[in-house]
Design a protein around this motif. Structure first.
Motif, PDB file in Angstrom:
ATOM      1  N   ARG A  33      79.250 -12.387  55.643  1.00 45.96           N
ATOM      2  CA  ARG A  33      80.305 -11.475  56.218  1.00 45.96           C
ATOM      3  C   ARG A  33      80.444 -11.730  57.664  1.00 45.96           C
ATOM      4  O   ARG A  33      79.682 -11.872  58.422  1.00 45.96           O
ATOM      5  CB  ARG A  33      79.789  -9.938  55.931  1.00 45.96           C
ATOM      6  CG  ARG A  33      80.987  -8.891  56.569  1.00 45.96           C
ATOM      7  CD  ARG A  33      80.367  -7.247  56.122  1.00 45.96           C
ATOM      8  NE  ARG A  33      79.583  -7.006  57.025  1.00 45.96           N
ATOM      9  CZ  ARG A  33      79.751  -6.617  58.454  1.00 45.96           C
ATOM     10  NH1 ARG A  33      81.201  -6.585  58.916  1.00 45.96           N
ATOM     11  NH2 ARG A  33      78.667  -6.290  59.255  1.00 45.96           N
ATOM     12  N   ASN A  36      83.360  -7.309  61.970  1.00 48.12           N
ATOM     13  CA  ASN A  36      84.538  -6.683  61.621  1.00 48.12           C
ATOM     14  C   ASN A  36      85.661  -6.913  62.887  1.00 48.12           C
ATOM     15  O   ASN A  36      85.562  -7.651  63.975  1.00 48.12           O
ATOM     16  CB  ASN A  36      84.117  -5.275  61.685  1.00 48.12           C
ATOM     17  CG  ASN A  36      83.541  -4.461  62.797  1.00 48.12           C
ATOM     18  OD1 ASN A  36      83.800  -4.976  63.950  1.00 48.12           O
ATOM     19  ND2 ASN A  36      82.905  -3.714  62.791  1.00 48.12           N
ATOM     20  N   ILE A  55      92.925 -13.504  60.158  1.00 46.96           N
ATOM     21  CA  ILE A  55      92.332 -13.423  59.054  1.00 46.96           C
ATOM     22  C   ILE A  55      93.124 -13.371  57.922  1.00 46.96           C
ATOM     23  O   ILE A  55      92.590 -13.661  56.673  1.00 46.96           O
ATOM     24  CB  ILE A  55      91.637 -12.067  59.380  1.00 46.96           C
ATOM     25  CG1 ILE A  55      90.475 -11.856  60.260  1.00 46.96           C
ATOM     26  CG2 ILE A  55      90.688 -11.570  57.896  1.00 46.96           C
ATOM     27  CD1 ILE A  55      89.190 -12.896  60.179  1.00 46.96           C
ATOM     28  N   GLN A  56      94.228 -12.835  57.900  1.00 44.19           N
ATOM     29  CA  GLN A  56      95.207 -12.928  56.803  1.00 44.19           C
ATOM     30  C   GLN A  56      95.291 -14.375  56.438  1.00 44.19           C
ATOM     31  O   GLN A  56      95.592 -14.622  55.241  1.00 44.19           O
ATOM     32  CB  GLN A  56      96.349 -11.936  57.003  1.00 44.19           C
ATOM     33  CG  GLN A  56      97.362 -12.128  55.953  1.00 44.19           C
ATOM     34  CD  GLN A  56      97.082 -11.227  54.734  1.00 44.19           C
ATOM     35  OE1 GLN A  56      96.315 -10.315  54.940  1.00 44.19           O
ATOM     36  NE2 GLN A  56      97.332 -11.831  53.378  1.00 44.19           N
ATOM     37  N   THR A  59      92.479 -15.972  54.741  1.00 50.54           N
ATOM     38  CA  THR A  59      92.514 -15.556  53.681  1.00 50.54           C
ATOM     39  C   THR A  59      93.208 -16.201  52.391  1.00 50.54           C
ATOM     40  O   THR A  59      93.050 -16.590  51.210  1.00 50.54           O
ATOM     41  CB  THR A  59      92.489 -13.965  53.588  1.00 50.54           C
ATOM     42  OG1 THR A  59      91.633 -13.412  54.412  1.00 50.54           O
ATOM     43  CG2 THR A  59      92.404 -13.401  52.098  1.00 50.54           C
ATOM     44  N   LEU A  64      88.662 -17.400  53.330  1.00 50.67           N
ATOM     45  CA  LEU A  64      87.884 -15.923  53.680  1.00 50.67           C
ATOM     46  C   LEU A  64      88.301 -15.197  52.290  1.00 50.67           C
ATOM     47  O   LEU A  64      89.303 -15.381  51.895  1.00 50.67           O
ATOM     48  CB  LEU A  64      88.320 -15.267  55.017  1.00 50.67           C
ATOM     49  CG  LEU A  64      88.222 -15.949  56.226  1.00 50.67           C
ATOM     50  CD1 LEU A  64      88.784 -15.083  57.614  1.00 50.67           C
ATOM     51  CD2 LEU A  64      86.496 -16.227  56.442  1.00 50.67           C
ATOM     52  N   ASP A  65      87.535 -14.192  52.199  1.00 48.77           N
ATOM     53  CA  ASP A  65      87.531 -13.040  51.173  1.00 48.77           C
ATOM     54  C   ASP A  65      87.490 -11.703  51.697  1.00 48.77           C
ATOM     55  O   ASP A  65      86.508 -11.395  52.135  1.00 48.77           O
ATOM     56  CB  ASP A  65      86.801 -13.401  49.975  1.00 48.77           C
ATOM     57  CG  ASP A  65      86.883 -12.394  48.703  1.00 48.77           C
ATOM     58  OD1 ASP A  65      88.190 -11.881  48.425  1.00 48.77           O
ATOM     59  OD2 ASP A  65      85.948 -12.076  48.076  1.00 48.77           O
ATOM     60  N   ARG A  66      88.830 -11.035  51.612  1.00 49.43           N
ATOM     61  CA  ARG A  66      88.499  -9.486  52.027  1.00 49.43           C
ATOM     62  C   ARG A  66      88.100  -8.587  50.984  1.00 49.43           C
ATOM     63  O   ARG A  66      88.999  -8.411  49.917  1.00 49.43           O
ATOM     64  CB  ARG A  66      89.823  -8.937  52.740  1.00 49.43           C
ATOM     65  CG  ARG A  66      90.514 -10.146  53.781  1.00 49.43           C
ATOM     66  CD  ARG A  66      91.606  -9.795  54.535  1.00 49.43           C
ATOM     67  NE  ARG A  66      91.417  -8.304  55.357  1.00 49.43           N
ATOM     68  CZ  ARG A  66      92.435  -8.101  56.283  1.00 49.43           C
ATOM     69  NH1 ARG A  66      93.516  -8.624  56.210  1.00 49.43           N
ATOM     70  NH2 ARG A  66      92.109  -6.921  56.913  1.00 49.43           N
ATOM     71  N   THR A  72      84.979  -8.782  55.261  1.00 53.50           N
ATOM     72  CA  THR A  72      85.634 -10.092  55.061  1.00 53.50           C
ATOM     73  C   THR A  72      84.479 -10.978  55.077  1.00 53.50           C
ATOM     74  O   THR A  72      83.587 -11.033  56.051  1.00 53.50           O
ATOM     75  CB  THR A  72      86.769 -10.409  56.387  1.00 53.50           C
ATOM     76  OG1 THR A  72      87.666  -9.559  56.329  1.00 53.50           O
ATOM     77  CG2 THR A  72      87.347 -11.643  56.048  1.00 53.50           C
TER      78      THR A  72
END
Length: 242
Positions: A33, A36, A55-56, A59, A64-66, A72
């Motif tokens: 993880r 944050n 982050i978006q 992803t 990455l995987d939210r 995340t």
């Protein structure tokens, strides 16, 4: 580490590259993880808007995987699995240099249902071993597997499975079964993860799973066992050698 606001590269792009480099250098390891949003803002000296965009985009790029309510995570590399192979879970992972382990959830004797009896070529209500296991790759849940074996053909099978890590080693060495790679019947579908499966496989309800139904045969084309196993579609890539 602070980003440089005096250059033309947007701050979110700078942050994206820093996080990418940290993933490739295993500062952030697969399955781990990320800090944050608040922590990332403090670490890199940027705003929440910058963090969220970086982050978006990572992803969307598949790095990455939210997970809602969890955070995340760094995506894991997919393991390639030969579609027609009947190698067992233990052998498959040893070939990849991975550390496999298993946890037995259910090990019980049941009576063969019409479907099981047809698949195993045995009489209805004949004794069958039902084995449900959660299988791990490097301590990460990878496969939820349910198998059925004829206890008339494989008496006292449960005790051997409890003592050995590889089911196929048991079949080969104790029951002298020879597998037939060319005689494995499979049906593969993609399903949304139900609640229990999502809990065991550490994913969200509704996430896509590969659902494998198969029958494995011996060299004489006699069924050895039926199997249903489920695994997350983001953890495995199916290959075909022609």
């Amino acid at each position: 580490m602070k980003l440089n606001s005096s250059i033309s590269t947007p701050l979110y792009d700078q942050l994206k590259q820093i996080i990418k480099d940290s993933i490739f250098q295993e500062v952030y390891k697969q399955g781990e993880r990320l800090p944050n949003e608040t922590e990332l803002c403090e670490i890199y000296g940027v705003s929440r808007i910058t963090v969220r965009r970086a982050i978006q985009e990572l992803t969307e790029e598949g790095l990455l995987d939210r997970k809602q309510g969890k955070g995340t995570f760094v995506m894991r590399n997919k393991l390639a699995r030969e579609l027609v192979s009947v190698d067992g879970f233990t052998d498959f992972h040893k070939h990849l240099g991975k550390n496999p382990s298993k946890r037995i959830l259910v090990c019980e004797e049941i009576k063969a249902t019409p479907t099981i009896s047809e698949s195993l070529h045995i009489a209805q209500n004949a004794p069958v071993l039902r084995l449900v296991r959660l299988m791990f790759t490097d301590d990460y849940p990878f496969i939820l597997d349910e198998t059925h074996y004829s206890l008339e053909r494989f008496p006292d099978l449960a005790s051997h499975f409890l003592e050995n890590s590889s089911t196929y080693d048991v079949l080969k060495n104790i029951y002298k079964v020879k597998l037939n790679n060319s005689s494995t019947y499979k049906i593969i579908t993609v399903i949304p993860a139900p609640g229990l499966e999502a809990e065991y496989l550490d994913c969200e309800i509704g996430d896509t799973l590969f659902n494998f139904d198969k029958i494995v045969y011996d060299e004489n084309k006699v069924p050895i066992h039926t199997s249903n196993f489920k695994t997350r579609t983001d953890l495995i890539a199916l290959t075909i050698t022609t």
